[in-house]
Write an enzyme that holds these catalytic residues in place. Structure first.
Site, short mmCIF file in Angstrom:
data_model
loop_
_atom_site.label_atom_id
_atom_site.label_comp_id
_atom_site.label_asym_id
_atom_site.label_seq_id
_atom_site.Cartn_x
_atom_site.Cartn_y
_atom_site.Cartn_z
N TYR A 1 14.25 30.75 7.18
CA TYR A 1 13.11 31.95 6.77
C TYR A 1 13.38 31.74 9.16
O TYR A 1 13.33 30.83 9.49
CB TYR A 1 11.86 30.63 6.24
N LYS B 1 0.87 -1.09 0.05
CA LYS B 1 0.28 0.23 0.16
C LYS B 1 0.90 1.25 0.32
O LYS B 1 1.72 1.27 0.53
CB LYS B 1 -1.21 0.00 1.10
N MET C 1 10.60 24.89 1.76
CA MET C 1 9.87 23.23 1.14
C MET C 1 10.98 23.07 0.20
O MET C 1 10.84 21.80 -0.09
CB MET C 1 9.24 24.60 -0.11
N ARG D 1 -11.10 -0.70 13.42
CA ARG D 1 -11.57 -0.03 12.58
C ARG D 1 -12.13 -0.75 11.67
O ARG D 1 -13.62 0.01 12.31
CB ARG D 1 -10.41 0.68 12.16
C1 LIG Z 1 -0.20 -2.05 6.39
C2 LIG Z 1 -0.71 -3.40 6.95
C3 LIG Z 1 -0.05 -4.56 7.65
C4 LIG Z 1 1.83 -4.51 7.24
O1 LIG Z 1 1.98 -3.83 8.37
P1 LIG Z 1 3.58 -3.71 9.22
O2 LIG Z 1 3.79 -3.17 10.32
O3 LIG Z 1 4.21 -2.19 8.05
O4 LIG Z 1 4.11 -5.06 8.17
C5 LIG Z 1 -0.25 -5.41 7.33
N1 LIG Z 1 -1.94 -5.33 7.52
C6 LIG Z 1 -2.70 -5.01 7.79
C7 LIG Z 1 -4.79 -4.80 7.43
C8 LIG Z 1 -2.33 -3.32 7.06
O5 LIG Z 1 -3.09 -2.65 6.38
#
Ligand SMILES: *Cc1c(COP(=O)(O)O)cnc(C)c1O
Length: 383
Positions: free
Chosen positions: A276, A49, A324, A147
């Site tokens: 800045y 992701k 930036m 969640r």
């Molecule tokens: C992000 C995520 C992971 C991976 O987590 P890490 O701590 O990066 O290994 C696994 N399962 C779900 C559902 C996640 O959202």
């Protein structure tokens, strides 16, 4: 080497910014193998992701496919569709919730859906029926993160509902840990227990288990009993540990190096403030370099007055506020030339600045450092 950023008229070699994220695909592959070795026969679902934790979604996915990953996990539908369009054909689970009219797109692209309520399950079943397709789903059980997912204490109804669905296959069932990156694992154990209790449904009904998965980086390192049928490593795959305190039972190396080049050299006179807000000045003349990176690239402004960089094998402090697009580095009496390499995080062979250090300076976690590196920073791959 090649870059992931393309300009319509200028070649990659010409356009490449001095500031770039170098990703070593060999290290990434080795990290995958180390984790796989550690979990032995457990299936692997590398988590890609947020653009592969900044490492580039498509390139990382192609590598994982080549390495024999059983599954790929992404957060949102669009990430899954992009991978399908790029020819990635191993199973892909979209971990996030679904809404509205997304379901037909999942079905069309053969993406596995997270089913997190009875209502959504029935919606998936109905639409799959209309499209004359079989949907693949993984059921999401909430064992304590609060969640998405049905609560463990009302999960039985969801599992029962799946028995009536005709147009979907429950290929997996999963949950997610809320606190597995610490040494203290009481709540993580409780979550695992709750999950195991939910899974008794299958034994009770003499049904085969779907693929059971709950473990992420922190628990892969310190809770082998949570491996179950599949593990979901994210951060660890990229060579970063979720925290320093937990045992580093799998040896991984950072897969990426954030680099730039010196683009300016000057002497700053005593009592002449820098940047800045005029927040830094010296009581003596200092030599300084300017490096073209800033918070617009994801080099957090909150690291001002704390961050350091590597130059010619030495650490030097960033002075004044991070702006930036640029930072100024104090090299005191040392020399540097335009074009000298500057390492923002990563290793020059002997010295290292870790992603974890940047996270400390910025008051955040390594995850955010990696996922925050902007698309303006070209990704360069070493194969
Ligand atoms: C992000 C995520 C992971 C991976 O987590 P890490 O701590 O990066 O290994 C696994 N399962 C779900 C559902 C996640 O959202």
């Amino acid at each position: 080497m090649n870059s992931s950023i393309n300009h319509p008229t200028i070649s990659t070699e010409e356009i490449i910014r001095p500031t770039r994220l170098e990703i070593d695909l060999n290290i990434l592959a080795e990290n995958y193998r180390q984790i796989k070795k550690h979990v032995a026969n457990t299936k692997m679902m590398p988590i890609l992701k947020a653009n592969g934790y900044g490492h580039g979604l498509v390139r990382v996915a192609q590598l994982m496919q080549k390495l024999g990953a059983d599954y790929i996990g992404v957060a949102v539908l669009e990430e899954g569709i992009l991978l399908r369009e790029q020819g990635v054909n191993i199973p892909i689970l979209v971990l996030g919730g679904i809404w509205g009219n997304q379901i037909p797109h999942f079905l069309k692209h053969d993406l596995t859906i997270t089913a997190s309520s009875i209502e959504k399950l029935n919606q998936i079943d109905e639409l799959a029926g209309q499209m004359k397709l079989k949907a693949k789903v993984h059921l999401k059980i909430d064992t304590g993160l609060e969640r998405i997912g049905v609560h463990y204490y009302s999960a039985e109804k969801l599992l029962e509902a799946t028995l009536k669905c005709r147009n979907l296959e429950v290929e997996g069932i999963f949950s997610h840990f809320a606190n597995s990156d610490n040494l203290e694992l009481n709540f993580t154990r409780l979550q695992l227990e709750r999950f195991m209790e939910v899974l008794q449904f299958y034994e009770k009904h003499s049904l085969q288990f779907p693929i059971r998965h709950i473990s992420k980086s922190g628990s892969i390192l310190q809770m082998p009993e949570a491996n179950l049928d599949m593990v979901r490593p994210g951060l660890l795959l990229y060579g970063v540990y979720p925290s320093q305190e937990i045992p580093h039972t799998v040896k991984v190396k950072p897969a990426s190096t954030w680099k730039s080049l010196v683009v300016y050299f000057k002497v700053i006179k005593a009592n002449h403030p820098v940047g800045y807000g005029l927040t830094w000045q010296s009581d003596h003349d200092v030599r300084s370099i300017t490096v073209p990176v800033g918070y617009g690239d994801g080099y957090f402004r909150s690291m001002s007055h704390k961050a350091e960089v590597l130059l010619n094998g030495k650490r030097y402090p960033v002075i004044g506020r991070i702006s930036m697009d640029q930072i100024v580095v104090n090299i005191e009496k040392d020399s540097a030339y335009n074009g000298d390499e500057v390492i923002l995080f990563g290793s020059d062979g002997e010295n290292i600045i870790t992603v974890e250090e940047l996270a400390d300076w910025a008051g955040t976690i390594p995850y955010e450092i990696l996922t925050n590196i902007n698309t303006r920073v070209p990704r360069v791959y070493i194969e």
